[in-house]
Design an enzyme around this catalytic site. Structure first.
Site, PDB file in Angstrom:
ATOM      1  N   GLU A 147       0.879  -1.124   0.032  1.00  0.00           N
ATOM      2  CA  GLU A 147       0.073   0.094   0.003  1.00  0.00           C
ATOM      3  C   GLU A 147       0.818   1.354   0.005  1.00  0.00           C
ATOM      4  O   GLU A 147       0.699   2.238  -0.793  1.00  0.00           O
ATOM      5  CB  GLU A 147      -1.127   0.092   1.168  1.00  0.00           C
ATOM      6  CG  GLU A 147      -1.643   1.187   1.483  1.00  0.00           C
ATOM      7  CD  GLU A 147      -1.839   1.745   2.989  1.00  0.00           C
ATOM      8  OE1 GLU A 147      -0.993   2.866   3.082  1.00  0.00           O
ATOM      9  OE2 GLU A 147      -1.973   1.026   3.994  1.00  0.00           O
ATOM     10  N   HIS A 148       1.795   1.251   0.974  1.00  0.00           N
ATOM     11  CA  HIS A 148       2.877   2.421   0.831  1.00  0.00           C
ATOM     12  C   HIS A 148       3.580   2.590  -0.409  1.00  0.00           C
ATOM     13  O   HIS A 148       3.471   3.698  -1.089  1.00  0.00           O
ATOM     14  CB  HIS A 148       3.772   2.216   2.099  1.00  0.00           C
ATOM     15  CG  HIS A 148       3.456   2.418   3.156  1.00  0.00           C
ATOM     16  ND1 HIS A 148       4.364   3.588   4.033  1.00  0.00           N
ATOM     17  CD2 HIS A 148       2.438   2.349   4.190  1.00  0.00           C
ATOM     18  CE1 HIS A 148       3.591   3.825   5.266  1.00  0.00           C
ATOM     19  NE2 HIS A 148       2.611   3.146   5.304  1.00  0.00           N
TER      20      HIS A 148
END
Lengths: 427, 433
Positions: free
Chosen positions: B71-72
């Site tokens: 996600e990051h």
């Protein structure tokens, strides 16, 4: 956009009706204003909790909760908020608009009656609150005061502001002190509350799909407790920083250090320079495109969060970041460099435009949240600049890059606070 | 395939369409709101760390925290990051990872079409390099450290480790400082190719937008990427024994007073859809009757000073696990535990009356209506339920349809002997006032 109408009610209450058809609910917020003073902040923070224990008509917490639930889960709450050197005590009720409830009518009137009942008709024993309620709520309030330490970021922020404004009313913790708490008894707290109710200027905000005149009639009938609104509230002191920077370090057994920098801007909400300052804060640390996020987090990988924010009624700005204790010097240097760079005029067109767009978005989005609609009106009223969204957008649009650089020179570091983990404290 | 989900009481409707190759797109038009909010979600969360993709023989076990790490990293692209592209349009973007899903989102007031295009593009354009993956480790480690200092977070995860012996729900969503060091670009790409296929994802848009334009824009964007059909993803969860792993987990932290979380573990798992939704609503209602703010138990505990108004009871219902969590800060976690267990036994003996049931049904329906003011609430919940085969709109009808008999049955069986565990946080040292 909501359409705001304002009425002066009998007995000196101001009624603000924010009429909009986008919400399924109605929010009613009764706001009392009080000077922020060390000697009565604890009592001010405590009595709302005692009131919520029950009223003459619903004398226990359980009966009150049951009645609210019966009204389709209506929620009653109270909060104490510091705005500059002024304490606002709000009692709120949020209810489903009965337009969404087939066969229902008059829900708003019933909820306002409960709100008024809780605020003005407490359970008493002679000229005192009920002893049991006061002693139990004192115990709860003691936990609230002691509980500040549980959220380390909030703790560090509060501690920085306390250190920075130790000699000013703003340095007072809004929940008060244990020493003051110990002096509060059913009699003196009740006496304080009666004076508070009678003297404190009070506003009522109603936001939702309502008829303004109907609401006015309801409010006049229901909020009939005697009041004179005579209490004076001194103007918040906003001053510039002129001395040396103070460094405060505190140790605690934590995994992550919390760095908080307190700045004085000398500019408060309502000043001509406020919107340039708002842009300045956005460029520095209000967004993921801002200098702090990019330099502390993205480039140096020192933190998960790094932001700046304004205390708009007191002319302060704080920068906050969670870092490894050993990186204190590096993080401080990077943050200081970002602050200096704006004052030196290093603001790109892109930073400026992105920030303007982002703030514009924030202002527009506030219209979509009832509590923000009300809060904005409270802020505007306090600062003498009650404006609608278009008016605020126009002020924002008028800011030029030079204005940002100009206000940047007024932003001065006052206090650096660091909550450091103990050495070897990490498990 | 397309359709409309309507709810007359909410006075809302959702239009949906399935676009090739299998992406579900939902639009809830909200007139009058300035904000437009969109999420693009993958049915991939922290518990999905062991899996096989149909047609491949390889069973994969990935390091803990990989979904969150991914996600990051999706926000990074060649020569910059996605935040800046949204910023130019005045939009703000974010993402979150939980046990089951990863969601990417933006909120804007203008330039909705451009923003949606950026969202669709960046989620479908992974760009991971060794250097950028290494750089992210410092940031995520600070995120993990921040949560290590959060008493509420710790008490919650400690309870999960007490309740579960095998199931990965017991592991922290972000992983640990050690597990994330094992993550490299190769494992990120592997997870990406498996779980970020459109047929394992959903788009949800809410705000003042035109649904047909959203559908065609998404279809066009996804359609031009030449996806192959994805085989079924087989998620492997080790068999979880019914009893909790441990009775109690205790941790010391710098806090002003202790915290107790009491957990009850679901014994019957392995199904989703409307059946799971009904049980979730049923359990929520039971909890509201027994522990809600108008309950006798809640008020007695409050008056004894054992709880404060943050005390809560909540239920989680997933296909392969479920639990009820009860608790909050308390001066005496042992006494609170004992009083909660007594209160449950008393409630079981007395049962819920028809009047109390009707009262709580009305309350829960009112609360659900209120929550529909929040575009975020709708857009964050709807896709998560959709992945479980549940129409979130159906909540009102589900709650209304609950019977007294099933409420009392659930009250008896959910709090059985031997299915609970505790987590306690104790103050490490006396902090200053």
């Amino acid at each position: 956009m909501s359409d705001l109408q304002r009425f002066a009610l009998l007995g000196g209450m101001n009624l603000f009706v924010h009429r909009t058809n986008k919400f399924k609910t109605i929010l009613a917020q009764l706001v009392f204003h009080r000077a922020l003073r060390r000697e009565d902040v604890t009592a001010t923070a405590l009595f709302p909790a005692v009131l919520q224990r029950g009223s003459a008509g619903f004398p226990t917490r359980q009966l009150l909760a049951y009645r609210l639930e019966e009204l389709y889960g209506s929620e009653l709450s109270a909060e104490v908020v510091k705005k500059g050197e002024r304490l606002l005590v709000s009692f709120c009720v949020e209810l489903v608009n009965d337009r969404y409830l087939p066969g229902e009518k008059g829900l708003l009137a019933r909820c306002l009656e409960i709100l008024s009942e809780v605020v003005a008709r407490p359970v008493t024993e002679g000229q005192a609150f009920r002893l049991e309620y006061v002693s139990q709520e004192k115990e709860q309030h003691e936990k609230v005061i002691r509980g500040l330490v549980n959220d380390k970021a909030a703790y560090a922020l509060e501690r920085c502001l306390q250190e920075m404004c130790a000699a000013e009313p703003f340095g007072v913790f809004k929940y008060g002190t244990l020493a003051e708490l110990a002096t509060l008894e059913p009699e003196n707290l009740y006496g304080f509350y009666r004076r508070f109710l009678a003297e404190s200027p009070v506003d009522l905000h109603i936001c939702g799909e309502v008829d303004a005149l109907e609401v006015k009639e309801l409010a006049e009938r229901i909020f009939s407790f005697p009041r004179n609104g005579a209490a004076e509230i001194p103007v918040t002191l906003v001053r510039k920083q002129d001395g040396e920077v103070r460094y405060v370090r505190e140790e605690m057994d934590v995994n992550q250090g919390k760095l908080v920098l307190g700045f004085r801007t000398g500019i408060k909400y309502g000043d001509d320079n406020y919107f340039p300052l708002l842009m300045y804060n956005g460029i520095l640390g209000g967004f993921p495109h801002s200098k702090l996020f990019l330099n502390v987090r993205e480039k140096a990988s020192l933190a998960y969060y790094a932001y700046s924010r304004l205390e708009k009624h007191k002319g302060l700005m704080v920068v906050s970041s969670g870092i490894e204790a050993g990186n204190y010097g590096r993080a401080l240097e990077i943050i200081n460099r970002q602050v200096e760079s704006i004052a030196a005029g290093e603001v790109s067109d892109e930073e400026f435009d992105n920030t303007w767009q982002g703030l514009r978005n924030h202002l527009l989005v506030e219209d979509d949240h009832q509590e923000l609609v009300v809060n904005r009106a409270i802020d505007g009223e306090l600062a003498g600049c009650l404006e609608d969204t278009d008016g605020l957008l126009a002020r924002l649009a008028a800011v030029k890059p030079d204005d940002v650089v100009r206000v940047a020179r007024d932003v001065k570091l006052d206090t650096v606070y660091f909550l450091a983990g103990k050495e070897g404290g990490r498990g | 395939m397309k359709g409309v989900l309507e709810n007359s009481m909410l006075q809302e409707k959702i239009l949906w369409q399935r676009v090739e190759p299998g992406l579900e797109v939902f639009v809830l038009p909200k007139q009058g709101y300035n904000k437009k909010y969109a999420t693009y979600s993958a049915n991939f969360g922290s518990i999905d760390s062991h899996f096989i993709v149909e047609g491949e023989n390889e069973e994969l076990i990935v390091p803990d925290g990989v979904a969150h790490f991914l996600e990051h990293k999706l926000f990074e692209e060649e020569g910059g990051n996605v935040f800046e592209r949204f910023a130019r349009l005045g939009a703000s973007s974010n993402a979150f990872t939980n046990f089951n899903n990863t969601s990417y989102l933006f909120s804007c007031t203008d330039h909705f079409t451009e923003c949606l295009e950026i969202l669709l593009d960046f989620v479908q354009s992974p760009y991971f390099t060794r250097e950028s993956v290494e750089k992210e480790k410092g940031i995520i480690e600070q995120e993990i450290r921040m949560y290590e200092d959060s008493p509420q977070w710790r008490v919650f995860f400690n309870l999960l480790t007490a309740l579960y012996r095998e199931h990965p729900v017991k592991k922290d969503i972000a992983g640990t400082a050690e597990s994330i060091r094992q993550i490299d670009e190769e494992v990120l790409y592997k997870c990406y190719r498996t779980f970020y296929h459109p047929s394992n994802m959903a788009v949800f848009v809410v705000g003042n937008v035109e649904p047909e334009r959203v559908f065609s824009q998404v279809a066009e964007n996804v359609g031009r990427r030449g996806y192959r059909r994805l085989g079924e993803i087989k998620r492997i969860y080790a068999a979880e024994p019914k009893p909790p792993a441990r009775d109690c987990v205790v941790q010391e932290l710098v806090v002003s007073q202790p915290i107790l979380n009491l957990g009850f573990k679901e014994e019957e798992v392995g199904f989703d859809g409307e059946r799971l939704f009904r049980r979730e609503a049923l359990t929520g209602l039971v909890l509201d009757c027994v522990f809600g703010s108008s309950s006798r138990l809640y008020n007695a505990l409050y008056e004894e000073g054992l709880i404060d108004d943050e005390f809560e009871a909540a239920h989680v219902a997933e296909k392969d696990y479920g639990h009820t969590l009860i608790g909050g800060e308390t001066k005496d976690p042992d006494r609170l535990y004992q009083r909660l267990m007594e209160g449950i036994r008393q409630a079981q003996a007395e049962g819920v009356s028809a009047e109390v049931l009707a009262h709580h049904q009305r309350k829960l329906m009112g609360e659900f209506l209120k929550s529909f003011n929040s575009l975020e609430f709708i857009a964050n919940n709807f896709p998560a339920y959709h992945f479980k085969g549940i129409n979130f709109f159906g909540y009102l009808e589900t709650v209304r349809g609950l019977t007294l008999e099933e409420v009392n049955e659930r009250l008896r069986t959910h709090f059985a002997a031997g299915n609970h565990a505790r987590s306690v946080i104790l103050p490490k040292e006396k902090p200053g006032a």
